[in-house]
Design a protein around this motif. Structure first.
Motif, PDB file in Angstrom:
ATOM      1  N   GLY A  52       0.740  -1.145   0.116  1.00  0.00           N
ATOM      2  CA  GLY A  52      -0.002   0.089  -0.051  1.00  0.00           C
ATOM      3  C   GLY A  52       0.874   1.244  -0.016  1.00  0.00           C
TER       4      GLY A  52
ATOM      5  N   ASP B 104       3.432   6.614   1.970  1.00  0.00           N
ATOM      6  CA  ASP B 104       2.776   5.653   2.672  1.00  0.00           C
ATOM      7  C   ASP B 104       1.546   6.091   3.360  1.00  0.00           C
TER       8      ASP B 104
ATOM      9  N   GLU C 239      -1.247   4.404   4.479  1.00  0.00           N
ATOM     10  CA  GLU C 239      -1.746   3.816   5.612  1.00  0.00           C
ATOM     11  C   GLU C 239      -1.006   4.517   6.890  1.00  0.00           C
ATOM     12  N   ARG C 240       0.179   4.512   7.184  1.00  0.00           N
ATOM     13  CA  ARG C 240       0.683   4.994   8.263  1.00  0.00           C
ATOM     14  C   ARG C 240       1.018   6.543   8.254  1.00  0.00           C
TER      15      ARG C 240
END
Length: 762
Positions: free
Chosen positions: A11, A120, A122-123
């Motif tokens: 992702g 990133d 997601e983070r």
């Protein structure tokens, strides 16, 4: 703060085709500057290489003590390399939304830079790389909080080319409309203000139309006071909105004017020198000046017409509601107005074209007289130039009078129709009311009179728009006649950027000037190694200056090949060539400014010491120090406070400031007095050290120190050798030598042991 090292997880958006950064870091590390500057340069070099472009560090001319280059400096550097670049502010959330895989340069607060190569989501971290790191070093994931501690939002966006187009769009009305559309927000605000103003302007008419009859019939003072108060509020609101809209229109016009001026100047300077050699300066200036008409049309007449159109959509239903019969008569009158104007469009357009051409010719006389005022006064040409100016002025005046006479007819024919829309419809309404014995109230008649006049205005504006469009198209055609010509933009921004040593080779080069039948160069071939001092001699018209023009890239339509250090010259970036080639002409132009500013004109970032060094090498230091303010002495337009020799030595210093690998002197000493010429010639050997020099001169005595002298005749190379070799074996050179040195007879020369060998004459 969240750190992520090693390979990114699932992702994660990251560039998978990154070029190896070690070479970018190595190139930047070679520059003797502070670590922050090295980091910033390495980031730019890395990103440019990602797009397939090698950057030239020499073009920046960085100095060890200088701070990191600013975004405008980097953007200019990238644009010269043929890339699209822009410095913009961005926040962390905007960075996270970017989907482009290309690296993004983050300009850090300490003067350094970081490369954002992925994200990133997601983070909630961006993946950064140190521009000076090696290929094995991992990326680092940085969150918003930690990034804000070192970065305030400055970003450098770099792309291969804007919109992916190698060629510039044609300059036309569509291009200008696109520039206007870039300010969609301002256009939206103007539209909202215009709609509101239109409604507010109609409201008093509707109120008066409905209330006036009641007030008069019932003598209602309260209704009159209420109506008056409401009208005052409406007028104040309309005035405020009108002022705000006018301010928006001024801002829009200023922004469009700035964009157009920048684009015009950029395209104008990209035109080849041959264009300016064939066109009159005054004619070019006048045609480009037609840009003001285009801008006024786009932000004035066209915008007002769209506003009128909206008003028309509101007014037509109202006047038909009040009286269909009167409304049809107003529409018919307006249609006749449009027909009258349309009938005169073509003949008026013919006069517009004639006036533009006449104004262009008049402007040429003015510019030429100003530019050559010294010659005008020296030869007492004032009466002749004044007579030429009078003739041009009379021609323009006569055309304007003829156009004015023609313009009287549409004005005279349309005036009765305009007055009918304003007042005649009222009389017709009164007549119909009396005839049918069904009188319309006073308010309705008064309202129709006001609305009818407002309907005629937009309809006339629509008809007049056709005339304005024709004028704008004529103006655009004049500007496009200059700007849409083939230019050097692609050659200035694309091509190789090698490191020059100075080897020059002509391989069967043939070149013919436009309009000429005989070639200026005819299958010329020669090769000189780097560091050679090459002299070019020959009779007038033999092709000497043509060789220098081809070396500068002024003319590129030749057959054969010209190679610099083995690279075909047409494959080398043209700006790169001209930055690394110095050129000194017989008659050089100095800009308004100080002596120092003129010397470092090619590298405005250089220091005072650099200017002194170049002046000393050119032999100009001694006279500069005697000037009233030394290097800060101001040079006026035309350099009236400098002698010809002083101007020439400043021009040589200006050429040397860039430390060119190849220096061309085209009759550079012909305008010098003997003392100045001797001073420049004494420095020639020092000037030539470490570079190739091509010297064109009619004075053979100034070429005696040349390593090689090439003799030209009718576009061909007759011979190539040293001075003594050419005196022996080349009849043309020997003739020129003894013609200029009559005190040396051939017999005397024989006594010196270097007698000409007649049997070897060519």
């Amino acid at each position: 703060m969240n750190h992520t090292s090693g390979s990114p997880g699932p992702g994660v958006a990251v560039n998978q085709s990154e070029p190896p950064p070690e070479s970018a870091a190595h190139n930047a590390a070679d520059v003797g500057v502070n670590p922050q500057t090295k980091s910033r340069l390495a980031a730019v070099i890395y990103t440019a290489r990602y797009h397939g472009v090698e950057m030239d560090l020499e073009a920046l001319r960085l100095r060890p003590a200088e701070p990191a280059p600013s975004p405008p400096v980097l953007v200019e550097w990238l644009r010269e390399a043929g890339l699209w670049a822009r410095g913009v502010p961005m926040n962390f959330r905007q960075l996270m939304k970017v989907d482009d895989p290309a690296p993004i340069v983050l300009l850090l607060d300490d003067g350094g830079a970081a490369l954002m190569v992925g994200r990133d989501r997601e983070r909630g971290v961006v993946l950064l790389r140190d521009p000076l790191s090696g290929p094995s070093d991992p990326m680092v994931g940085v969150d918003e909080l930690r990034l804000k501690q070192v970065w305030s939002g400055a970003v450098l966006l770099i792309r291969a080319s804007r919109h992916g187009r190698a060629e510039e769009p044609v300059f036309n009305l569509g291009l200008i409309a696109g520039l206007v559309w870039e300010d969609k927000a301002i256009l939206r605000d103007i539209a909202v203000a215009s709609i509101t103003i239109t409604v507010l302007s109609l409201l008093p008419i509707l109120v008066v139309m409905r209330v006036l009859g009641t007030v008069i019939e019932y003598h209602s003072m309260d209704s009159l006071a209420m109506m008056t108060l409401m009208l005052i509020v409406v007028v104040i609101a309309e005035a405020l909105l009108s002022g705000a809209r006018k301010l928006l229109e001024v801002v829009l016009a200023a922004k469009l004017d700035s964009r157009l001026n920048l684009m015009v100047f950029d395209r104008l300077l990209a035109l080849p020198i041959t264009f300016f050699e064939r066109q009159q300066s005054g004619e070019i200036a006048y045609k480009v000046g037609q840009m003001n008409k285009v801008r006024e049309f786009m932000t004035g007449k066209l915008m007002n017409t769209f506003i009128d159109l909206f008003m028309l959509t509101l007014l037509l239903p109202l006047i038909f509601y009040i009286s269909g019969t009167l409304a049809w008569t107003v529409l018919i009158a307006a249609a006749l107005l449009a027909a009258i104007i349309a009938a005169f469009l073509r003949p008026m357009g013919v006069y517009v074209g004639k006036i533009i051409n006449a104004e262009s010719a008049k402007s040429s006389v003015l510019v030429e007289s100003i530019y050559g005022v010294r010659t005008v006064k020296a030869l007492a040409l004032e009466p002749a130039r004044a007579a030429d100016w009078d003739r041009r002025v009379a021609e323009v005046a006569q055309l304007q009078v003829d156009q004015g006479k023609l313009g009287i007819w549409p004005m005279a024919l349309s005036l009765p129709l305009q007055r009918y829309c304003s007042f005649g419809a009222l009389l017709l309404g009164a007549y119909i009311a009396l005839k049918t014995q069904n009188p319309t109230d006073v308010g309705s008649l008064w309202g129709f009179m006001m609305l009818g006049g407002r309907v005629a205005g937009p309809l006339v504006s629509l008809a007049g728009l056709m005339e304005s469009i024709q004028d704008a198209q004529t103006a655009i055609a004049q500007v496009g006649n200059v700007l849409n010509r083939p230019n050097e933009k692609h050659a200035l921004t694309h091509g190789l950027r090698p490191s020059f040593q100075g080897e020059v080779e002509f391989d069967t080069v043939t070149f013919t000037y436009e309009g000429s039948k005989a070639p200026a160069l005819d299958k010329m071939s020669f090769k000189v190694p780097a560091g050679t001092m090459l002299g070019l001699v020959g009779r007038s018209g033999s092709g000497k200056s043509t060789v220098t023009r081809l070396l500068q890239g002024i003319n590129r339509e030749y057959n054969g090949a010209i190679r610099i250090d083995g690279y075909d010259m047409r494959e080398i970036n043209l700006r790169h060539i001209r930055k690394h080639f110095g050129m000194v002409l017989q008659d050089n132009f100095l800009f308004r400014g100080t002596v120092k500013e003129n010397i470092i004109a090619g590298r405005p970032g250089l220091s005072f010491e650099d200017a002194v060094r170049a002046a000393r090498l050119a032999g100009a230091e001694e006279f500069i120090e005697r000037l009233p303010n030394g290097y800060d002495t101001f040079i006026q337009e035309g350099s009236p406070n400098l002698s010809g020799g002083q101007k020439q030595r400043l021009a040589i210093a200006r050429a040397l400031i860039t430390d060119p690998r190849i220096l061309i002197l085209d009759e550079a000493t012909s305008a010098l007095d003997p003392e100045s010429e001797a001073l420049v010639n004494a420095n020639i050997t020092r000037i030539a050290k470490g570079r190739t020099m091509v010297i064109v001169s009619h004075r053979l005595s100034s070429l005696l120190d040349c390593d090689l002298i090439m003799v030209l005749d009718r576009g061909r190379m007759v011979d190539l050798g040293t001075h003594h070799e050419l005196v022996e074996r080349c009849a043309i050179y020997r003739h020129l030598w003894f013609q200029q040195n009559r005190h040396l007879s051939p017999e005397g020369f024989n006594d010196a042991g270097t007698a000409p060998i007649l049997a070897q004459e060519r």
